[in-house]
Design an enzyme around this catalytic site. Structure first.
Site, short mmCIF file in Angstrom:
data_model
loop_
_atom_site.label_atom_id
_atom_site.label_comp_id
_atom_site.label_asym_id
_atom_site.label_seq_id
_atom_site.Cartn_x
_atom_site.Cartn_y
_atom_site.Cartn_z
N LYS A 140 0.86 -1.19 0.00
CA LYS A 140 0.00 0.00 0.00
C LYS A 140 0.90 1.24 0.00
O LYS A 140 1.29 1.74 1.05
CB LYS A 140 -0.88 -0.05 1.25
CG LYS A 140 -2.32 0.28 0.95
CD LYS A 140 -3.21 -0.07 2.09
CE LYS A 140 -4.29 0.95 2.31
NZ LYS A 140 -5.08 1.30 1.16
N1 PXG Z 1 -7.87 -2.41 -2.64
C1 PXG Z 1 -7.29 -1.20 -2.67
C2 PXG Z 1 -6.55 -0.78 -3.88
C3 PXG Z 1 -7.36 -0.36 -1.55
O1 PXG Z 1 -6.76 0.84 -1.57
C4 PXG Z 1 -8.68 -2.05 -0.41
C5 PXG Z 1 -8.56 -2.84 -1.55
C6 PXG Z 1 -9.39 -2.60 0.79
O2 PXG Z 1 -8.46 -2.98 1.78
P1 PXG Z 1 -8.80 -2.90 3.32
O3 PXG Z 1 -7.55 -3.34 4.02
O4 PXG Z 1 -9.15 -1.47 3.61
O5 PXG Z 1 -9.94 -3.81 3.56
C7 PXG Z 1 -8.06 -0.78 -0.39
C8 PXG Z 1 -8.14 0.13 0.80
C9 PXG Z 1 -10.42 5.87 -0.33
C10 PXG Z 1 -9.44 4.90 0.24
O6 PXG Z 1 -10.29 7.07 -0.04
C11 PXG Z 1 -9.64 3.54 0.12
C12 PXG Z 1 -8.68 2.64 0.65
C13 PXG Z 1 -7.58 3.13 1.23
C14 PXG Z 1 -7.41 4.50 1.32
C15 PXG Z 1 -8.34 5.40 0.84
O7 PXG Z 1 -11.31 5.47 -1.06
N2 PXG Z 1 -8.92 1.29 0.49
#
Ligand code: PXG
Length: 296
Positions: free
Chosen positions: A152
């Site tokens: 990430k």
């Molecule tokens: N895929 C991606 C590319 C993400 O960035 C997820 C899946 C879901 O992962 P988690 O660990 O949260 O269940 C993410 C995470 C936004 C935003 O503003 C979204 C994420 C992170 C930061 C900001 O939409 N999602």
């Protein structure tokens, strides 16, 4: 919404006064890593898992975080406690730090650590009952031999370009395929389908982020005696699915009722999706680390 509390390299400040240098390589080059974290009723959801992913992401970009994952857990909990919020949205960002106007990271002696804590609100507003509409974007997920997107990192332009396409199409979210054409994930959420009672999601090898919420879906499914497997899928699997939903820290579990103009199932949030959503609300406060534990 109240003002956010921000921790920056040892100092706490209000959002209006929180500042980082324009020479920070997180700003200049997107050189850094981050985690988005939720706190439910004083328990930081999946905090251990978030820390593991943060340190793995840092390892990919060879960024040395001072201290241990446990120190970082304490710091996140301390920042939450200072807000008195029991339900919070936390953004933890670690950038390469301040350098000069050259991308070489060896000019950056010290990483910048930022923790932002603010009130949380549901990402998709009132759409959790109705479900969201999704388009498949023409923007492919970055191939893992370019940047391993299972880390990430602060490089989100790939996802942002896809989100812009979704916005232009009047949809809430974009579905991203990988460079081989297999379904990968949303711009900020993982994707699941339900077919003949079985819950399916693309494997991490597709290039999808190993979402913390995604991992929780496996546990919830087990608890509900629902089979949940990883499977490579193409668009026809999604179009012809009985149900679909997306998961993320911000999105939580959101039903998908339309993809590229095709109704999913009967065009309404599906039964298994709704059961998982209910179980998520039931179980989430027990899945994490207590921020307000007296021992901290
Ligand atoms: N895929 C991606 C590319 C993400 O960035 C997820 C899946 C879901 O992962 P988690 O660990 O949260 O269940 C993410 C995470 C936004 C935003 O503003 C979204 C994420 C992170 C930061 C900001 O939409 N999602």
């Amino acid at each position: 919404m109240g003002s956010a509390l921000v921790y920056i390299n040892g100092e706490y400040c209000e959002e209006g006064t929180a500042k980082i240098s324009v020479f920070d390589h997180g700003f200049l080059y997107g050189d850094g890593v981050f985690e988005s974290i939720r706190c439910y009723n004083g328990t930081v959801f999946g905090l251990q898992e978030h820390m593991e992913r943060l340190f793995e992401s840092a390892k990919l970009i060879n960024l040395k975080i001072s201290g241990t994952p446990e120190n970082m857990v304490d710091l996140v909990c301390e920042t939450i406690r200072r807000t008195d919020l029991r339900d919070a949205y936390v953004r933890l960002v670690i950038s390469r730090g301040i350098g000069d106007l050259g991308m070489d990271p060896k000019k950056c002696p010290e990483p910048t650590v930022v923790i932002i804590v603010q009130e949380a609100e549901p990402m998709y507003g009132d759409l959790y009952d109705k479900g969201i509409r999704v388009i498949t974007t023409g923007i492919r997920r970055i191939a893992i031999d370019a940047i391993d997107v299972r880390a990430k990192t602060l490089n989100y332009l790939n996802n942002i370009l896809a989100k812009i396409q979704a916005n232009t199409a009047g949809c809430e979210e974009a579905l991203m395929l990988n460079h081989l054409g297999y379904v990968c994930e949303g711009t900020g959420d993982n994707v699941f389908i339900v077919k003949n009672g079985v819950v399916l999601t693309p494997p991490a090898e597709s290039g999808a982020l190993k979402g913390i919420t995604r991992r929780f879906i496996f546990a919830l499914s087990k608890k509900l005696n629902i089979v949940c497997n990883e499977k490579n899928m193409t668009l026809i699997d999604v179009y012809a699915s009985d149900e679909a939903f997306m998961t993320g820290t911000l999105a939580e579990i959101v039903p998908v009722v339309e993809v590229d103009g095709r109704e999913i199932g009967d065009g309404k949030p599906g039964g298994i999706t709704k059961r998982l959503m209910a179980e998520f609300v039931e179980s989430r406060e027990a899945y994490g680390i207590a921020a307000y534990n007296e021992k901290r």
